[in-house]
Design a protein around this motif. Structure first.
Motif, mmCIF file in Angstrom:
data_model
loop_
_atom_site.group_PDB
_atom_site.id
_atom_site.type_symbol
_atom_site.label_atom_id
_atom_site.label_comp_id
_atom_site.label_asym_id
_atom_site.label_seq_id
_atom_site.Cartn_x
_atom_site.Cartn_y
_atom_site.Cartn_z
ATOM 1 N N TYR A 49 0.836 -1.201 0.000
ATOM 2 C CA TYR A 49 0.000 0.000 0.000
ATOM 3 C C TYR A 49 0.872 1.254 0.000
ATOM 4 O O TYR A 49 0.618 2.199 -0.756
ATOM 5 C CB TYR A 49 -0.923 -0.024 1.212
ATOM 6 C CG TYR A 49 -1.843 1.169 1.308
ATOM 7 C CD1 TYR A 49 -2.924 1.292 0.452
ATOM 8 C CD2 TYR A 49 -1.623 2.177 2.243
ATOM 9 C CE1 TYR A 49 -3.773 2.388 0.523
ATOM 10 C CE2 TYR A 49 -2.468 3.272 2.322
ATOM 11 C CZ TYR A 49 -3.541 3.382 1.469
ATOM 12 O OH TYR A 49 -4.361 4.471 1.535
ATOM 13 N N ASN A 50 1.919 1.236 0.821
ATOM 14 C CA ASN A 50 2.828 2.393 0.862
ATOM 15 C C ASN A 50 3.553 2.593 -0.462
ATOM 16 O O ASN A 50 3.744 3.721 -0.920
ATOM 17 C CB ASN A 50 3.830 2.243 2.005
ATOM 18 C CG ASN A 50 3.199 2.441 3.355
ATOM 19 O OD1 ASN A 50 2.142 3.066 3.466
ATOM 20 N ND2 ASN A 50 3.820 1.913 4.390
ATOM 21 N N LYS A 51 3.966 1.476 -1.101
ATOM 22 C CA LYS A 51 4.616 1.586 -2.401
ATOM 23 C C LYS A 51 3.661 2.196 -3.432
ATOM 24 O O LYS A 51 4.061 2.991 -4.268
ATOM 25 C CB LYS A 51 5.095 0.211 -2.860
ATOM 26 C CG LYS A 51 6.320 -0.281 -2.121
ATOM 27 C CD LYS A 51 6.618 -1.736 -2.398
ATOM 28 C CE LYS A 51 7.165 -1.959 -3.772
ATOM 29 N NZ LYS A 51 7.602 -3.363 -3.985
ATOM 30 N N GLN A 52 2.399 1.796 -3.350
ATOM 31 C CA GLN A 52 1.406 2.329 -4.278
ATOM 32 C C GLN A 52 1.226 3.839 -4.046
ATOM 33 O O GLN A 52 1.146 4.617 -4.998
ATOM 34 C CB GLN A 52 0.084 1.601 -4.099
ATOM 35 C CG GLN A 52 -1.002 2.075 -5.032
ATOM 36 C CD GLN A 52 -2.331 1.378 -4.777
ATOM 37 O OE1 GLN A 52 -2.482 0.655 -3.798
ATOM 38 N NE2 GLN A 52 -3.271 1.595 -5.672
ATOM 39 N N LEU A 53 1.156 4.239 -2.787
ATOM 40 C CA LEU A 53 0.988 5.662 -2.472
ATOM 41 C C LEU A 53 2.182 6.501 -2.939
ATOM 42 O O LEU A 53 2.019 7.640 -3.347
ATOM 43 C CB LEU A 53 0.774 5.854 -0.972
ATOM 44 C CG LEU A 53 -0.583 5.440 -0.419
ATOM 45 C CD1 LEU A 53 -0.622 5.643 1.087
ATOM 46 C CD2 LEU A 53 -1.706 6.222 -1.074
ATOM 47 N N LEU A 54 3.364 5.882 -2.831
ATOM 48 C CA LEU A 54 4.587 6.604 -3.223
ATOM 49 C C LEU A 54 4.903 6.447 -4.708
ATOM 50 O O LEU A 54 5.903 6.972 -5.181
ATOM 51 C CB LEU A 54 5.763 6.101 -2.382
ATOM 52 C CG LEU A 54 5.657 6.406 -0.886
ATOM 53 C CD1 LEU A 54 6.780 5.684 -0.139
ATOM 54 C CD2 LEU A 54 5.710 7.900 -0.620
ATOM 55 N N HIS A 55 4.072 5.685 -5.414
ATOM 56 C CA HIS A 55 4.250 5.430 -6.853
ATOM 57 C C HIS A 55 5.599 4.789 -7.142
ATOM 58 O O HIS A 55 6.253 5.130 -8.126
ATOM 59 C CB HIS A 55 4.084 6.728 -7.664
ATOM 60 C CG HIS A 55 2.796 7.422 -7.409
ATOM 61 N ND1 HIS A 55 1.581 6.926 -7.790
ATOM 62 C CD2 HIS A 55 2.516 8.585 -6.758
ATOM 63 C CE1 HIS A 55 0.614 7.736 -7.409
ATOM 64 N NE2 HIS A 55 1.157 8.760 -6.775
ATOM 65 N N ILE A 56 6.017 3.863 -6.259
ATOM 66 C CA ILE A 56 7.284 3.165 -6.458
ATOM 67 C C ILE A 56 7.095 1.984 -7.387
ATOM 68 O O ILE A 56 7.921 1.686 -8.229
ATOM 69 C CB ILE A 56 7.855 2.687 -5.105
ATOM 70 C CG1 ILE A 56 8.243 3.912 -4.257
ATOM 71 C CG2 ILE A 56 9.060 1.770 -5.296
ATOM 72 C CD1 ILE A 56 8.684 3.575 -2.858
#
Length: 57
Positions: A49-56
């Motif tokens: 979820y964090n990767k998605q939010l950070l567009h990683i």
């Protein structure tokens, strides 16, 4: 995140997951229940979820 906030984050994570993994429990009260797989799945979900939010990814 500032390094000064890491201790606060650790405390928050302890509070969130305090009931997720059992440590030493008397066998007569309740048998040991290993919930580490559940904790691992939850942490992976949070990471994704964090990767998605950070567009990683």
């Amino acid at each position: 995140m500032a390094l000064a906030n890491l201790k606060n984050l650790d405390k928050k994570l302890q509070d969130i997951y305090k009931d997720q993994v059992t440590a030493t429990v008397a066998a007569s009260v309740e048998p040991f229940v290993d919930k580490s797989d559940l904790l691992f799945e939850q942490m992976n979900f949070i990471a994704a979820y964090n990767k998605q939010l950070l567009h990683i990814a």
